[in-house]
Scaffold this motif. Structure first.
Motif, short mmCIF file in Angstrom:
data_model
loop_
_atom_site.label_atom_id
_atom_site.label_comp_id
_atom_site.label_asym_id
_atom_site.label_seq_id
_atom_site.Cartn_x
_atom_site.Cartn_y
_atom_site.Cartn_z
N SER A 1 7.86 -21.06 -14.26
CA SER A 1 6.44 -20.59 -14.23
C SER A 1 6.13 -20.15 -12.65
CB SER A 1 5.39 -21.73 -14.42
OG SER A 1 5.64 -22.73 -13.37
N VAL A 2 6.74 -20.57 -11.59
CA VAL A 2 6.38 -20.06 -10.25
C VAL A 2 7.24 -18.87 -10.16
CG1 VAL A 2 6.74 -21.02 -7.85
CG2 VAL A 2 5.96 -22.35 -9.37
N ALA A 3 8.36 -18.76 -10.63
CA ALA A 3 9.40 -17.71 -10.22
C ALA A 3 8.78 -16.49 -10.78
CB ALA A 3 10.68 -18.15 -10.71
N LYS A 4 8.23 -16.60 -11.92
CA LYS A 4 7.50 -15.30 -12.59
C LYS A 4 6.35 -14.93 -12.05
CE LYS A 4 7.24 -15.74 -17.11
NZ LYS A 4 6.84 -16.39 -18.55
N ALA A 5 5.52 -15.84 -11.21
CA ALA A 5 4.19 -15.50 -10.62
C ALA A 5 4.44 -14.94 -9.19
CB ALA A 5 3.42 -16.70 -10.82
N LEU A 6 5.15 -15.46 -8.66
CA LEU A 6 5.41 -15.22 -6.97
C LEU A 6 6.02 -13.86 -6.83
CD1 LEU A 6 4.60 -18.03 -6.61
CD2 LEU A 6 6.17 -18.23 -5.00
N PRO A 7 5.40 -13.17 -5.87
CA PRO A 7 5.97 -11.88 -5.38
C PRO A 7 7.29 -12.18 -4.37
CG PRO A 7 4.33 -12.35 -4.10
CD PRO A 7 4.22 -13.19 -4.96
N ASP A 8 7.71 -10.98 -4.34
CA ASP A 8 9.17 -11.20 -3.50
C ASP A 8 8.78 -11.28 -1.94
OD1 ASP A 8 11.38 -10.46 -1.90
OD2 ASP A 8 11.98 -8.95 -2.90
N PRO A 9 8.98 -12.12 -1.30
CA PRO A 9 8.74 -12.44 0.24
C PRO A 9 9.01 -11.44 1.03
CG PRO A 9 9.58 -14.46 -0.62
CD PRO A 9 9.94 -13.41 -1.74
N GLU A 10 10.05 -10.63 0.82
CA GLU A 10 10.37 -9.37 1.71
C GLU A 10 9.48 -8.27 1.45
OE1 GLU A 10 12.80 -9.00 3.96
OE2 GLU A 10 14.16 -10.59 3.70
N LYS A 11 8.83 -7.96 0.15
CA LYS A 11 7.93 -7.23 -0.24
C LYS A 11 6.60 -7.64 0.50
CE LYS A 11 10.15 -5.22 -4.16
NZ LYS A 11 9.81 -5.04 -5.79
N VAL A 12 6.20 -8.76 0.60
CA VAL A 12 5.10 -9.24 1.25
C VAL A 12 5.30 -8.88 2.85
CG1 VAL A 12 3.84 -11.34 1.88
CG2 VAL A 12 4.53 -11.07 -0.43
N HIS A 13 6.40 -8.96 3.35
CA HIS A 13 6.72 -8.82 4.79
C HIS A 13 6.47 -7.50 4.97
CE1 HIS A 13 9.33 -8.04 8.31
NE2 HIS A 13 8.43 -9.12 8.82
N GLU A 14 6.87 -6.45 4.09
CA GLU A 14 6.89 -5.01 4.31
C GLU A 14 5.41 -4.76 4.23
OE1 GLU A 14 9.18 -3.20 1.09
OE2 GLU A 14 11.08 -4.01 2.19
N PHE A 15 4.81 -5.35 3.32
CA PHE A 15 3.26 -4.92 3.30
C PHE A 15 2.51 -5.38 4.70
CE2 PHE A 15 -0.85 -7.06 2.39
CZ PHE A 15 -1.64 -5.82 1.91
N VAL A 16 2.68 -6.49 5.38
CA VAL A 16 2.23 -7.06 6.28
C VAL A 16 2.23 -5.95 7.41
CG1 VAL A 16 1.98 -8.85 7.70
CG2 VAL A 16 1.91 -9.21 5.39
N ILE A 17 3.74 -5.92 7.56
CA ILE A 17 4.06 -4.79 8.83
C ILE A 17 3.19 -3.45 8.56
CG2 ILE A 17 5.89 -3.38 9.88
CD1 ILE A 17 5.83 -6.65 10.31
N LYS A 18 3.13 -2.99 7.38
CA LYS A 18 2.37 -1.72 7.27
C LYS A 18 0.94 -2.09 7.38
CE LYS A 18 5.18 0.41 3.74
NZ LYS A 18 5.42 0.69 2.27
N LEU A 19 0.29 -3.24 7.20
CA LEU A 19 -1.06 -3.46 7.35
C LEU A 19 -1.39 -3.77 8.88
CD1 LEU A 19 -3.73 -4.16 5.96
CD2 LEU A 19 -3.00 -6.63 5.91
N ARG A 20 -0.34 -4.35 9.44
CA ARG A 20 -0.65 -4.52 11.01
C ARG A 20 -0.66 -3.14 12.11
NH1 ARG A 20 0.63 -9.14 13.96
NH2 ARG A 20 1.96 -7.92 15.46
N LYS A 21 0.03 -2.19 11.37
CA LYS A 21 0.02 -0.60 11.75
C LYS A 21 -1.39 -0.08 11.43
CE LYS A 21 5.03 0.00 11.95
NZ LYS A 21 6.20 0.31 11.29
N MET A 22 -1.83 -0.39 10.30
CA MET A 22 -2.76 0.45 9.89
C MET A 22 -4.18 -0.16 10.57
SD MET A 22 -2.61 0.13 5.61
CE MET A 22 -4.23 0.63 5.38
N LEU A 23 -3.92 -1.45 10.89
CA LEU A 23 -5.18 -2.25 11.77
C LEU A 23 -4.88 -1.79 13.33
CD1 LEU A 23 -5.51 -5.39 9.52
CD2 LEU A 23 -6.95 -3.62 9.63
N GLY A 24 -3.91 -1.51 13.60
CA GLY A 24 -3.61 -0.91 15.15
C GLY A 24 -3.21 -2.26 15.77
N ILE A 25 -2.47 -3.18 15.09
CA ILE A 25 -2.17 -4.52 15.66
C ILE A 25 -0.81 -4.35 16.44
CG2 ILE A 25 -1.48 -6.99 15.43
CD1 ILE A 25 -3.41 -6.98 12.95
N GLU A 26 0.06 -3.48 15.90
CA GLU A 26 1.24 -2.90 16.49
C GLU A 26 1.62 -1.62 16.00
OE1 GLU A 26 4.76 -4.09 13.19
OE2 GLU A 26 3.90 -5.69 14.48
#
Length: 205
Positions: A180-205
């Motif tokens: 049930s959990v494996a089917k619902a959770l996203p890939d943590p690596e993809k979450v990390h990629e998303f956050v890095i892009k978000l930090r750049k969009m927000l001017g954090i890095e």
């Protein structure tokens, strides 16, 4: 994720999932169904909207009572579960967000706060397999989706949850191995990629 896991655990089938493309606006259905917060998720059941993920999981457990209960049978157990679910909602995401949204010394301070929060959760878990004891249940469902962000917190904060809180890390693995959990959770690596892009969009890095 919480709602999908709850449905799977309760054996509910045949439901329809409608995703929102939030960066491009909110649908009329969402605005009508949740006019107060205008947020996802919203569960529409028998024509009635139920909002806020923790509240929806409560509802699922009551609306499908013939399935195994997600909450303990005794009043104290249910009260304890509600307390820790509330703790997760109020503490874990905000502590993690302070890591991915921070810079320099801010990240170090946020990391220490995050570890303290997880240590409190580890203390509540004790030597049990799950927060309800031997059975995967309500608090597990509320907490486990947030762990899909933990890899990002570790990389940005320079730490390992497994080293800081080994019992909590073992609980994470135990939960993530459930279908049930494996089917619902996203890939943590993809979450990390998303956050890095978000930090750049927000001017954090």
């Amino acid at each position: 994720m919480r709602v999908k896991i709850a449905f799977e655990e309760k054996g509910v089938v045949g439901y329809e999932v409608k995703e929102e493309n939030l960066p491009h606006g909110k649908s009329e259905l969402l605005l009508k169904s949740n006019p107060i917060y205008q947020k996802v998720p919203v569960l529409l059941h028998n024509g009635n909207p139920i909002v806020e993920s923790t509240n929806i999981v409560y509802y699922i457990d009551e609306a499908w009572p013939s399935s195994p209960s997600l909450l303990p049978s005794c009043a104290y157990g249910r009260a304890r579960a509600r307390f820790w679910a509330d703790f997760v909602d109020k503490k874990v995401y905000d502590a993690g967000a302070a890591i991915w949204g921070g810079k320099g010394e801010e990240i170090e301070a946020a990391k220490n706060e995050f570890i303290e929060v997880i240590k409190k959760l580890e203390g509540a878990l004790g030597d049990k397999d799950y927060y309800g004891g031997d059975t995967f249940g309500f608090v597990d469902i509320i907490a486990i989706p947030l762990t899909s962000w933990f890899l990002t917190y570790e990389k940005l904060g320079g730490f390992k949850v497994e080293e800081e809180c080994p019992k909590f890390a073992a609980w994470m693995k135990r939960c993530q191995d459930r279908e049930s959990v494996a089917k619902a959770l996203p890939d943590p690596e993809k979450v990390h990629e998303f956050v890095i892009k978000l930090r750049k969009m927000l001017g954090i890095e």
